[in-house]
Design an enzyme around this catalytic site. Structure first.
Site, PDB file in Angstrom:
ATOM      1  N   THR A 172      41.516  35.671  41.056  1.00  0.00           N
ATOM      2  CA  THR A 172      41.336  36.446  39.826  1.00  0.00           C
ATOM      3  C   THR A 172      40.022  37.229  39.888  1.00  0.00           C
ATOM      4  O   THR A 172      39.328  37.208  40.906  1.00  0.00           O
ATOM      5  CB  THR A 172      41.299  35.534  38.578  1.00  0.00           C
ATOM      6  OG1 THR A 172      40.054  34.815  38.554  1.00  0.00           O
ATOM      7  CG2 THR A 172      42.461  34.549  38.583  1.00  0.00           C
ATOM      8  N   ARG A 173      39.684  37.901  38.784  1.00  0.00           N
ATOM      9  CA  ARG A 173      38.411  38.622  38.684  1.00  0.00           C
ATOM     10  C   ARG A 173      37.290  37.725  38.177  1.00  0.00           C
ATOM     11  O   ARG A 173      36.195  38.222  37.873  1.00  0.00           O
ATOM     12  CB  ARG A 173      38.562  39.834  37.766  1.00  0.00           C
ATOM     13  CG  ARG A 173      39.345  40.982  38.405  1.00  0.00           C
ATOM     14  CD  ARG A 173      39.753  42.060  37.409  1.00  0.00           C
ATOM     15  NE  ARG A 173      38.701  42.418  36.501  1.00  0.00           N
ATOM     16  CZ  ARG A 173      38.751  42.260  35.174  1.00  0.00           C
ATOM     17  NH1 ARG A 173      39.826  41.724  34.605  1.00  0.00           N
ATOM     18  NH2 ARG A 173      37.753  42.623  34.407  1.00  0.00           N
ATOM     19  N   LYS A 174      37.529  36.438  38.098  1.00  0.00           N
ATOM     20  CA  LYS A 174      36.476  35.513  37.679  1.00  0.00           C
ATOM     21  C   LYS A 174      35.578  35.218  38.880  1.00  0.00           C
ATOM     22  O   LYS A 174      35.642  34.155  39.505  1.00  0.00           O
ATOM     23  CB  LYS A 174      37.086  34.235  37.108  1.00  0.00           C
ATOM     24  CG  LYS A 174      37.842  34.472  35.806  1.00  0.00           C
ATOM     25  CD  LYS A 174      38.486  33.195  35.290  1.00  0.00           C
ATOM     26  CE  LYS A 174      39.259  33.450  34.002  1.00  0.00           C
ATOM     27  NZ  LYS A 174      39.958  32.243  33.513  1.00  0.00           N
ATOM     28  N   THR A 175      34.759  36.201  39.199  1.00  0.00           N
ATOM     29  CA  THR A 175      33.857  36.122  40.345  1.00  0.00           C
ATOM     30  C   THR A 175      32.426  36.322  39.872  1.00  0.00           C
ATOM     31  O   THR A 175      32.183  36.801  38.763  1.00  0.00           O
ATOM     32  CB  THR A 175      34.199  37.196  41.386  1.00  0.00           C
ATOM     33  OG1 THR A 175      34.132  38.495  40.758  1.00  0.00           O
ATOM     34  CG2 THR A 175      35.597  36.995  41.948  1.00  0.00           C
ATOM     35  N   HIS A 227      35.797  30.013  41.408  1.00  0.00           N
ATOM     36  CA  HIS A 227      34.663  29.513  40.613  1.00  0.00           C
ATOM     37  C   HIS A 227      34.505  27.991  40.644  1.00  0.00           C
ATOM     38  O   HIS A 227      33.478  27.471  40.209  1.00  0.00           O
ATOM     39  CB  HIS A 227      34.694  30.045  39.179  1.00  0.00           C
ATOM     40  CG  HIS A 227      35.846  29.593  38.330  1.00  0.00           C
ATOM     41  ND1 HIS A 227      36.073  28.289  37.976  1.00  0.00           N
ATOM     42  CD2 HIS A 227      36.825  30.318  37.721  1.00  0.00           C
ATOM     43  CE1 HIS A 227      37.132  28.205  37.212  1.00  0.00           C
ATOM     44  NE2 HIS A 227      37.620  29.418  37.036  1.00  0.00           N
TER      45      HIS A 227
END
Length: 273
Positions: free
Chosen positions: A123-126, A260
């Site tokens: 995902t874009r949870k970086t 994450h």
């Protein structure tokens, strides 16, 4: 691209070295070092550190490559060069390998649990400014990258849909304004939302936090009425829960925890006397 990886290395070194490594006042000559794995896992980070020789007086010989499964004690690489440069680059090289390998190792666990029966998406949870690096690491571990940014697919989430009367209106306006080749994905929290989105002809449905029975109903409708639509499940999917999604008939699952929740893999650098 090569120049982006070199710039990444330069920024990482600049952060650590500051005005100059104080060890430069007490060391001289040339040295040899090697990097050893202190934990088992999947190696990643070589694609970045292989360019260190372009900004430092170092020569690296790799004994392992990205994607290799490594064991405790494995030698990853040997480094020869100026002692000052070797010591100044030590922490940056190790941090890159540890961070990347930690993500790749975690990603591989997801892939192994699902036995390649469905696609696993990140995902874009970086971490800010580390997206390309972290997504590269996840890909080395075997997962498929989801969106790299807001510009490569339009995802209509609850925050977008709140600004429109319904999904149909949002999709209609989007189709009239976004590039012809752009896909639309709609985040759906209920079966009815998913049906409306499919009737609008969107390319991807995200079943967000739906229970198993609802997802199965969405899949059944898709299989009968919108076979071109892809179905993705998302929402608090972890290593502990992912297996239950394998046989639901969906195309993919996405999980932020791939990145994450990953922890550094442990490596060490040792100098040869």
């Amino acid at each position: 691209m090569k120049f982006k990886k070199i710039e990444f290395l330069k920024e990482a070194l600049r952060e650590d070295i500051g005005r100059g490594d104080l060890a430069r006042f007490i060391v001289s000559g040339r040295s040899i070092a090697f990097i050893r794995a202190k934990q088992a896992g999947v190696l990643a980070g070589i694609e970045y550190i292989k360019y260190i020789n372009e900004i430092a007086d170092l020569e690296i010989t790799f004994l392992k490559q990205d994607g290799d499964e490594i064991q405790v004690g494995d030698i990853i690489c040997e480094i020869k060069g100026d002692s000052k440069d070797l010591l100044s680059c030590e922490r940056t090289i190790l941090d890159i390998l540890q961070h990347a390998s930690g993500i790749a190792t975690n990603a591989k666990k997801f892939v192994n649990l699902t036995q390649n029966k469905i696609k696993i998406l990140d995902t874009r949870k970086t971490r800010p400014l580390l997206r390309e690096f972290e997504k590269y690491s996840a890909k080395v571990g075997g997962v498929t990258n989801h969106r790299l940014g807001l510009d490569d697919c339009l995802m209509l989430k609850d925050t977008h849909l709140a600004l429109f009367e319904n999904i149909t209106e949002a999709v209609k306006i989007a189709r009239e304004n976004i590039p012809f080749t752009t896909k639309i994905e709609v985040e759906c929290e209920t079966y009815d939302m998913a049906i409306e989105a499919m009737e609008c002809g969107v390319e991807i449905i995200m079943c967000d936090n739906m229970n198993d029975d609802e997802i199965k109903k969405v899949v059944e409708y898709r299989n009968k009425n919108a076979t071109q639509t892809l179905i993705e499940a998302s929402g608090n999917i972890t290593l502990e829960t992912i297996e239950k999604y394998i046989d639901l008939g969906i195309d993919a699952v996405s999980s932020g925890s791939i990145i994450h929740q990953a922890t550094f893999l442990d490596f060490s650098m040792k100098m040869k006397g």
